[in-house]
Design an enzyme around this catalytic site. Structure first.
Site, PDB file in Angstrom:
ATOM      1  N   ASP A   4       0.883  -1.173   0.000  1.00  0.00           N
ATOM      2  CA  ASP A   4       0.000   0.000   0.000  1.00  0.00           C
ATOM      3  C   ASP A   4       0.917   1.219   0.000  1.00  0.00           C
ATOM      4  O   ASP A   4       2.129   1.100   0.227  1.00  0.00           O
ATOM      5  CB  ASP A   4      -0.900  -0.001   1.252  1.00  0.00           C
ATOM      6  N   SER A   5       0.313   2.392  -0.180  1.00  0.00           N
ATOM      7  CA  SER A   5       1.095   3.629  -0.131  1.00  0.00           C
ATOM      8  C   SER A   5       1.485   3.985   1.302  1.00  0.00           C
ATOM      9  O   SER A   5       2.274   4.905   1.502  1.00  0.00           O
ATOM     10  CB  SER A   5       0.260   4.767  -0.722  1.00  0.00           C
ATOM     11  N   HIS A  30      -7.286   3.047   3.755  1.00  0.00           N
ATOM     12  CA  HIS A  30      -7.077   3.853   4.964  1.00  0.00           C
ATOM     13  C   HIS A  30      -8.393   4.079   5.727  1.00  0.00           C
ATOM     14  O   HIS A  30      -8.381   4.361   6.914  1.00  0.00           O
ATOM     15  CB  HIS A  30      -6.491   5.228   4.600  1.00  0.00           C
ATOM     16  N   GLU A  59      -3.037   8.871   7.845  1.00  0.00           N
ATOM     17  CA  GLU A  59      -1.577   8.698   7.811  1.00  0.00           C
ATOM     18  C   GLU A  59      -0.904   9.560   8.892  1.00  0.00           C
ATOM     19  O   GLU A  59       0.119   9.201   9.439  1.00  0.00           O
ATOM     20  CB  GLU A  59      -1.077   9.057   6.413  1.00  0.00           C
ATOM     21  N   CYS A 106      -4.350  -1.641  -1.764  1.00  0.00           N
ATOM     22  CA  CYS A 106      -4.551  -0.225  -2.058  1.00  0.00           C
ATOM     23  C   CYS A 106      -5.533  -0.150  -3.219  1.00  0.00           C
ATOM     24  O   CYS A 106      -5.306  -0.777  -4.259  1.00  0.00           O
ATOM     25  CB  CYS A 106      -3.208   0.395  -2.446  1.00  0.00           C
ATOM     26  N   CYS A 121     -11.083   2.940   0.068  1.00  0.00           N
ATOM     27  CA  CYS A 121      -9.665   3.262   0.288  1.00  0.00           C
ATOM     28  C   CYS A 121      -9.285   2.483   1.532  1.00  0.00           C
ATOM     29  O   CYS A 121     -10.026   2.493   2.519  1.00  0.00           O
ATOM     30  CB  CYS A 121      -9.488   4.762   0.517  1.00  0.00           C
TER      31      CYS A 121
HETATM   32  N1  DGL Z   1      -4.761   3.319   0.706  1.00  0.00           N
HETATM   33  C1  DGL Z   1      -4.852   3.855  -0.622  1.00  0.00           C
HETATM   34  C2  DGL Z   1      -6.103   3.332  -1.338  1.00  0.00           C
HETATM   35  O1  DGL Z   1      -6.720   2.349  -0.930  1.00  0.00           O
HETATM   36  C3  DGL Z   1      -4.859   5.359  -0.794  1.00  0.00           C
HETATM   37  C4  DGL Z   1      -4.056   6.294  -0.048  1.00  0.00           C
HETATM   38  C5  DGL Z   1      -3.263   7.234  -0.924  1.00  0.00           C
HETATM   39  O2  DGL Z   1      -3.803   8.227  -1.434  1.00  0.00           O
HETATM   40  O3  DGL Z   1      -2.081   6.925  -1.104  1.00  0.00           O
HETATM   41  O4  DGL Z   1      -6.466   3.882  -2.358  1.00  0.00           O
END
Ligand code: DGL
Length: 271
Positions: free
Chosen positions: A9-10, A179, A146, A72, A177
């Protein structure tokens, strides 16, 4: 079979998917790549994210991954898995399946990054399945998580802001997402009991389990599996944020972007 499952993931968002997979597959080993140095993915061009996804996958393969889970949504909408040498699983299809099951005929909403919403990945699949869809990008939510601010007043204000144009007959909302499950309680409290809040983490973990079984890739280990984390940004702030959302166990390594790219160069070198 004893090789780990690679996950990326990011940032910390993919830990929500990792947690679900560890619950369902406790004896598997995992290698988690949190690409915090290149966070956020959600507002970067699609081509760039496709490149990051490929580099991340190649790195995880260099660590022996037997399967790659793109934890992600943004990367799942644009990753090209055709060059991967191991099975690749994203989070979009499992989220769509879970939302279809949760809805009883009303509008299905999806909240996600700008990149995910602009891709239309959820909208097209849900509409093809006969659902009416409401889609809203929430660019500030992943950075908020984050930063470890998921329990803040700012989080509540932003949730209210992003959800204010939802239709009256919304009956399910996809957290599009990885997150956002960290904000699930706050979102559910804001929406009330009549709307199901759908988190794709468990649906994805189920797909991973089935795929391991079908491909006869499940571990034969009988003891609890391990997790190794590679973080491209600052490991201390990763640890801090991860603690806010339930913590991480396992080894933690800092991975310079140059080292991440070198794994790919090594593999791509002609032999
Ligand atoms: N966790 C990432 C997702 O599911 C997004 C977060 C980001 O913008 O990097 O899209």
């Amino acid at each position: 079979m004893t090789r780990p499952i690679g996950v990326f993931d990011s940032g910390v968002g993919g830990l929500t998917v990792l947690r679900a997979m560890r619950e369902l597959l406790p004896c598997e080993d995992f290698v988690y790549l949190g690409d915090t140095a290149r966070f956020p993915y959600g507002r970067k061009p699609r081509e760039m994210i496709r490149g990051f996804a490929k580099e991340n996958a190649v790195f995880l393969e260099s660590q022996g991954a037997k399967m790659i889970v793109i934890a992600c949504n943004t990367a799942s909408t644009c990753a090209d898995s055709s060059t991967a040498t191991v099975p690749v699983i994203g989070v979009i299809e499992p989220g769509v399946m879970a939302a279809s099951a949760a809805s009883s005929g009303g509008v299905i909403g999806v909240i996600a990054t700008r990149g995910t919403i602009a891709s239309g990945a959820y909208q097209s699949r849900l509409e093809a399945a006969g659902h009416e869809v409401w889609a809203q990008s929430c660019p500030m939510l992943a950075p908020l998580v984050e930063e470890g601010l998921s329990d803040s007043l700012e989080a509540q204000i932003l949730i209210e802001h992003y959800l204010k144009t939802r239709p009256k007959n919304l009956d399910a909302l996809i957290l599009g997402c990885t997150h956002y499950p960290v904000l699930k309680n706050a979102i559910a409290a804001h929406l009330g009991d009549t709307i199901s809040v759908v988190d794709s983490a468990f649906a994805t973990a189920n797909v991973v389990k089935k795929s391991l079984e079908t491909k006869a890739l499940q571990t034969h280990q009988t003891t609890r599996g391990s997790v190794t984390h590679f973080i491209t940004g600052d490991p201390q702030s990763y640890q801090h944020t991860a603690n806010v959302i339930g913590g991480v166990d396992g080894e933690m390594h800092h991975l310079e972007i140059e080292a991440l790219l070198a794994a790919g160069h090594k593999r791509l070198q002609p032999t």
